[in-house]
Write an enzyme that holds these catalytic residues in place. Structure first.
Site, short mmCIF file in Angstrom:
data_model
loop_
_atom_site.label_atom_id
_atom_site.label_comp_id
_atom_site.label_asym_id
_atom_site.label_seq_id
_atom_site.Cartn_x
_atom_site.Cartn_y
_atom_site.Cartn_z
N ASP A 162 0.81 -1.22 0.00
CA ASP A 162 0.00 0.00 0.00
C ASP A 162 0.84 1.28 0.00
O ASP A 162 0.30 2.38 0.08
CB ASP A 162 -0.93 0.02 1.22
CG ASP A 162 -2.24 -0.72 0.98
OD1 ASP A 162 -2.62 -0.91 -0.20
OD2 ASP A 162 -2.90 -1.10 1.97
N HIS A 207 -11.31 7.42 4.73
CA HIS A 207 -10.36 8.53 4.91
C HIS A 207 -11.07 9.81 4.46
O HIS A 207 -11.87 9.78 3.52
CB HIS A 207 -9.13 8.36 3.99
CG HIS A 207 -8.04 7.48 4.53
ND1 HIS A 207 -7.34 6.61 3.72
CD2 HIS A 207 -7.50 7.36 5.78
CE1 HIS A 207 -6.41 5.99 4.46
NE2 HIS A 207 -6.50 6.42 5.70
N CYS A 238 -5.03 9.76 -3.12
CA CYS A 238 -4.33 8.80 -2.26
C CYS A 238 -2.89 8.62 -2.71
O CYS A 238 -2.02 8.33 -1.88
CB CYS A 238 -5.02 7.45 -2.29
SG CYS A 238 -6.67 7.45 -1.63
#
Ligand code: ARG
Length: 282
Positions: free
Chosen positions: A77, A177, A275
């Site tokens: 990630d 988020h 992101c």
């Protein structure tokens, strides 16, 4: 044509940015820590890399500078650089991940920042996932909690940076988020602007957002459900998912220029353009 809207399409100004990104060389979905992830569905690694490269070159074409932190094996990630830190002129705040699978990323980002003149990096006591949950909008520092970042971390960030933090509670696990529920469209303190999906927030936080940004663009569920809110704006160009068509139209009406970039393979990890992008403010 005259209009009474306070957000009438003004001439939007692009601000050149410095971004930190991390290539998805080790990206895969081998665990599930958000509802978007399916460890049973194979990831096309070459496609993920090609899509990421297009995002990077799109930023460069728009006049932004892109720095790249080396990816690390075993940290699939790490491509989601927004979770690496919060970097502001008042200081850099490192991260502490909610899930052990991502814990190793924290030092990798903090060290990179310190080696590149963006330290010292505060090593947090409480869980905070960087710009995933901490977003600068002019004078405001908006902070999400409910899924990842701890409410206690909001106070910690406030103390470290010496600036007030506005807490917003996220209530829908798909929008875990803050940057999956809200786009910072303009962070110029003279005319801050955001767009958000109200359904991602509790009632009190929706009220807070209405008070802070009465003219903000409120998006629909269809936009949020393709992770449309997870977009990167420089004050004029908004890099977003090509699936967020209605959002692109709404942005155009407000004088922004949508720049669609397909990141479908990275969406499998639960992330989009924002992101993958950490803003380096120095
Ligand atoms: N798989 C990652 C996680 O669940 C995705 C992170 C997305 N990053 C973001 N800034 N929203 O932590």
């Amino acid at each position: 044509m005259t209009t009474t809207s306070a957000t009438a399409p003004t001439a939007r100004t692009a601000h050149p940015r410095r971004f930190l990104m991390c290539a998805p060389e080790h990206f895969t979905v081998s665990y599930e820590i958000n509802p978007w992830m399916d460890a049973a569905a194979p990831v096309d690694a070459a496609r993920a890399l090609a899509q990421w490269h297009l995002l990077r070159t799109t930023f460069e074409r728009l006049g932004h500078e892109v720095e790249v932190v080396p990816s690390a094996p075993g940290l699939p990630d790490m491509v989601y650089a927004a979770n690496g830190a919060l970097v502001t002129p008042q200081g850099s705040v490192g991260v502490r991940f909610a899930h052990p699978e991502r814990a190793g990323e924290a030092e990798a980002y903090a060290r990179w920042l310190e080696e590149h003149g963006l330290g010292p990096v505060h090593r947090p006591v409480h869980v905070n996932e960087g710009e995933g949950d901490l977003l600068v909008v002019g004078e405001h520092l908006l902070a999400g909690h409910g899924f990842r970042t701890d409410l206690a971390a909001h106070r910690e960030v406030e103390e470290v940076l010496g600036r007030p933090v506005t807490s917003l509670r996220l209530v829908d696990p798909r929008f875990y988020h803050l940057d999956t529920a809200l786009t910072v469209l303009d962070d110029d303190p003279r005319h801050p602007d955001v767009a958000y999906f109200p359904g991602a927030f509790d009632e009190a936080s929706q009220r807070t957002l209405r008070e802070l940004f009465p003219h903000a663009l409120r998006t629909d569920a269809a936009t949020a459900e393709v992770l449309g809110m997870n977009a990167v704006s420089d004050g004029k160009h908004v890099v977003l998912s090509p699936r967020a068509q209605r959002y692109a139209e709404q942005l155009t009406e407000r004088g922004y220029v949508p720049v669609p970039v397909d990141l479908s393979e990275l969406l499998r990890g639960g992330g989009g353009a924002k992101c993958c992008t950490l803003v380096l403010r120095d």
